[in-house]
Motif scaffolding. Structure first.
Motif, PDB file in Angstrom:
ATOM      1  N   ASP A 194      -2.322 -27.273 -10.976  1.00 28.27           N
ATOM      2  CA  ASP A 194      -2.680 -26.776 -12.295  1.00 28.27           C
ATOM      3  C   ASP A 194      -4.203 -26.818 -12.447  1.00 28.27           C
ATOM      4  O   ASP A 194      -4.810 -27.888 -12.319  1.00 28.27           O
ATOM      5  N   ASP A 195      -4.806 -25.680 -12.677  1.00 29.18           N
ATOM      6  CA  ASP A 195      -6.262 -25.588 -12.899  1.00 29.18           C
ATOM      7  C   ASP A 195      -7.081 -25.993 -11.665  1.00 29.18           C
ATOM      8  O   ASP A 195      -8.181 -26.522 -11.794  1.00 29.18           O
ATOM      9  N   LYS A 210       5.668 -29.411 -14.658  1.00 24.30           N
ATOM     10  CA  LYS A 210       5.236 -28.694 -15.866  1.00 24.30           C
ATOM     11  C   LYS A 210       5.926 -27.336 -15.988  1.00 24.30           C
ATOM     12  O   LYS A 210       5.930 -26.555 -15.047  1.00 24.30           O
ATOM     13  N   ASP A 223      -2.355 -22.373 -10.366  1.00 26.13           N
ATOM     14  CA  ASP A 223      -1.964 -21.428 -11.425  1.00 26.13           C
ATOM     15  C   ASP A 223      -3.143 -20.733 -12.080  1.00 26.13           C
ATOM     16  O   ASP A 223      -2.966 -19.746 -12.789  1.00 26.13           O
ATOM     17  N   ASN A 224      -4.332 -21.254 -11.861  1.00 22.71           N
ATOM     18  CA  ASN A 224      -5.561 -20.596 -12.352  1.00 22.71           C
ATOM     19  C   ASN A 224      -6.748 -21.394 -11.840  1.00 22.71           C
ATOM     20  O   ASN A 224      -6.587 -22.511 -11.337  1.00 22.71           O
ATOM     21  N   HIS A 232      -4.665 -30.624 -14.784  1.00 21.09           N
ATOM     22  CA  HIS A 232      -4.815 -30.159 -16.162  1.00 21.09           C
ATOM     23  C   HIS A 232      -5.218 -31.316 -17.074  1.00 21.09           C
ATOM     24  O   HIS A 232      -4.905 -32.468 -16.782  1.00 21.09           O
ATOM     25  N   LYS A 277     -11.174 -20.756 -14.870  1.00 18.95           N
ATOM     26  CA  LYS A 277     -10.067 -20.567 -15.819  1.00 18.95           C
ATOM     27  C   LYS A 277     -10.521 -19.674 -16.976  1.00 18.95           C
ATOM     28  O   LYS A 277     -11.658 -19.802 -17.434  1.00 18.95           O
ATOM     29  N   CYS A 335      -2.329 -20.573 -17.318  1.00 13.12           N
ATOM     30  CA  CYS A 335      -1.080 -21.082 -16.764  1.00 13.12           C
ATOM     31  C   CYS A 335       0.150 -20.219 -17.027  1.00 13.12           C
ATOM     32  O   CYS A 335       0.852 -19.800 -16.106  1.00 13.12           O
TER      33      CYS A 335
HETATM   34 CA    CA Z   1      -3.288 -24.045 -15.626  1.00  8.87          CA
END
Ligand code: CA
Ligand code: NG6
Length: 511
Positions: free
Chosen positions: A33-34, A126, A322-323, A270, A352, A73
């Motif tokens: 995540d991120d 998540k 995811d980003n 995240h 992001k 996300c």
């Molecule tokens: Ca994310």
């Protein structure tokens, strides 16, 4: 390698071992995540080590042109699961705490695809795609529709993202450990005047907020949204990563004799970045990088399980994000202050929220021991193509009206010499309404209809800078998107503008 294909065995001649073997490997997709392009030591990070993910890369293909489809996300997860660009569907931007499920339950998802060819399917971690029907999540009753209604046999979730309420696990349809005598209430309005928040009780917080994130306090951290009750069900942020590993390992062990698909949706890195105490201080860069090291540990634990169960050769592992990266995403965790020379987006511009490369060009690794030849690939692959590529590999049929933008790039994804990745690819930001990146070969068209770009310089926290509506970059010469060459390539730019508009209008790109 065990033989467990339901279909006649197919010889995939490009693989290292050309003998007839199963085409139904287990599949584990690990989504960070991120995480930015430069956030792993195998992608150039040099202030800390990520040995387990580096090992995956060394044993598989590491992509230099790997992408997620959006720079936030929810839209990336939406398009990964549905195989359709999120900008095509309304309501696929960042989901609020009480969002209903944003994927209509009749949608044929990647999980349905795997089920259709005999896989057991699970998602752990998540979710952030909403739960429940139009009325939103029924926290004290059955939370459906949810993953179980869109192709997963098992789910163990953090329902939103951890800077949003509530801090509870959802196992299948139910909040885990919920005491009916202490019902859970979740909302966007302060439930009563005395309800402590990040504003009224700011001095009690263990990590301060910088923007937003100032509503209900749990575990010394204030969040987006309000909740009360459900105390027995609440978790500690510090324990999330351990929980994902524990649940995943148990599920893998239980399903080791079937082909399985596990979506391991890590919450690291995240915000709020609160790694377990044993990882706090693991790096000199603060909790952001400590969370990367924690995720690396998770990957190592999953791989140990595959080794222990002797299924590493039967299991395709895909690592992605995811980003792209962000430093201050709402909490004062010193990500920016302690960054030193670390370049979270690697050589790219933006992170992001951005449609410059840094927003979506992210780590992408595929490992399938004994099948994927180790190496580094410059082919373009994306999270949206995992669906199409795995459908091709497992000979699953995708219904005509489903997965409108996924492609079979399995050759490139699994490192076949000479196999091509995508020739064109649309990148979007959160809403996907007017901000696009469009890559065609080495050309990159950037479109900002409102002439404003966000998070363009991750390391400097510059927001909302003025940009022209259209820019054109030659990624081969200028991967950092520093020199706009639109004026000197008007014909290329014109064609790409028209093609992007056509892709958006056509409603699909999969033939
Ligand atoms: Ca994310
Ligand atoms: C933003 C949040 C940010 C993060 C993001 C979603 C504010 C000010 N910012 O709205 O902190 O939660 O949404 O991130 O509230 S994502 O990776 O799940 O898309």
């Amino acid at each position: 390698m065990k033989m467990r294909s339901l279909l006649p065995l197919v010889v995939l001649s490009f693989f290292v071992h050309a003998e007839a073997e199963t085409t139904k490997p287990n599949v584990i997709v690990i989504m960070a995540d991120d995480m930015g392009y430069g956030d792993l030591s195998c992608y150039g990070a040099n202030q800390f080590e990520t040995p387990n993910i580096d090992q995956l890369a060394a044993e598989g293909q590491r992509f230099t042109n790997g992408y997620c489809s959006a720079s936030t996300c929810t839209p990336t997860r939406y398009s990964f699961l549905t195989g359709t660009y999120a900008f095509r569907e309304k309501g696929t931007g960042i989901a609020p705490p009480s969002s209903p499920l944003i994927i209509p339950h009749e949608t044929h998802t990647i999980a349905d695809m795997f089920q259709s060819v005999g896989y057991q399917t699970a998602v752990v971690g998540k979710w952030h795609l909403g739960l429940g029907g139009e009325e939103g999540p029924q926290w004290n009753a059955d939370l459906k529709p949810g993953p179980l209604e869109i192709g997963f046999d098992y789910s163990f979730l953090l329902p939103t993202t951890n800077d949003r309420v509530p801090q509870v696990y959802v196992e299948n349809h139910r909040v885990l450990n919920l005491d009916p005598a202490d019902p859970l209430w979740v909302g966007m309005k302060k439930p009563d005047d005395d309800h402590p928040t990040g504003i009224t009780h700011r001095d009690t917080l263990k990590m301060d907020w910088t923007h937003g994130h100032n509503a209900t306090i749990h575990n010394g951290i204030s969040r987006i949204g309000f909740y009360t009750g459900g105390h027995a069900a609440r978790f500690r942020d510090e324990d999330l990563a351990d929980k994902w590993v524990e649940q995943s390992n148990a599920w893998i062990e239980k399903n080791k004799d079937e082909p399985f698909f596990l979506f391991f949706a890590s919450h690291d890195l995240h915000v709020p970045r609160i790694p377990h105490e044993r990882f706090q201080g693991a790096t000199p860069l603060g909790f952001r990088a400590d969370s990367i090291v924690q995720l690396d540990w998770c990957v190592g634990e999953l791989m140990k399980t595959l080794d222990r169960l002797e299924i590493a050769d039967d299991t395709l592992v895909i690592f992605c994000s995811d980003n792209g990266p962000v430093m201050d995403d709402g909490y004062a965790d010193e990500a920016l202050e302690k960054l030193k020379d670390h370049r979270a987006a690697g050589p790219f511009t933006g992170g992001k929220y951005s449609v410059y490369e840094g927003g979506t060009r992210t780590p992408f690794i595929t490992r399938w021991k004994g099948t994927i030849k180790p190496g580094v690939s410059d082919e373009v692959v994306s999270t949206i193509d995992i669906y199409g590529s795995l459908a091709a590999l497992t000979e699953a049929e995708i219904p005509k009206d489903a997965a409108l933008d996924t492609f079979d790039v399995s050759g490139a994804m699994f490192g076949k010499a000479g196999a091509k990745g995508r020739s064109e690819f649309v990148q979007q930001d959160n809403g996907g309404k007017g901000n696009f990146g469009f890559r065609s070969g080495d050309w990159k068209l950037v479109r900002h209809d409102k002439k404003k770009a966000r998070n363009t310089v991750v390391e400097q926290k510059l927001d909302n800078v003025a940009v022209p509506q259209f820019q054109l970059f030659d990624l081969k010469l200028d991967p950092g998107e520093e020199t706009d060459v639109l004026e000197s390539n008007l014909e290329v730019a014109g064609k790409m503008k028209a093609r992007l508009a056509e892709i958006i209008k056509a409603g699909r790109t999969r033939p």
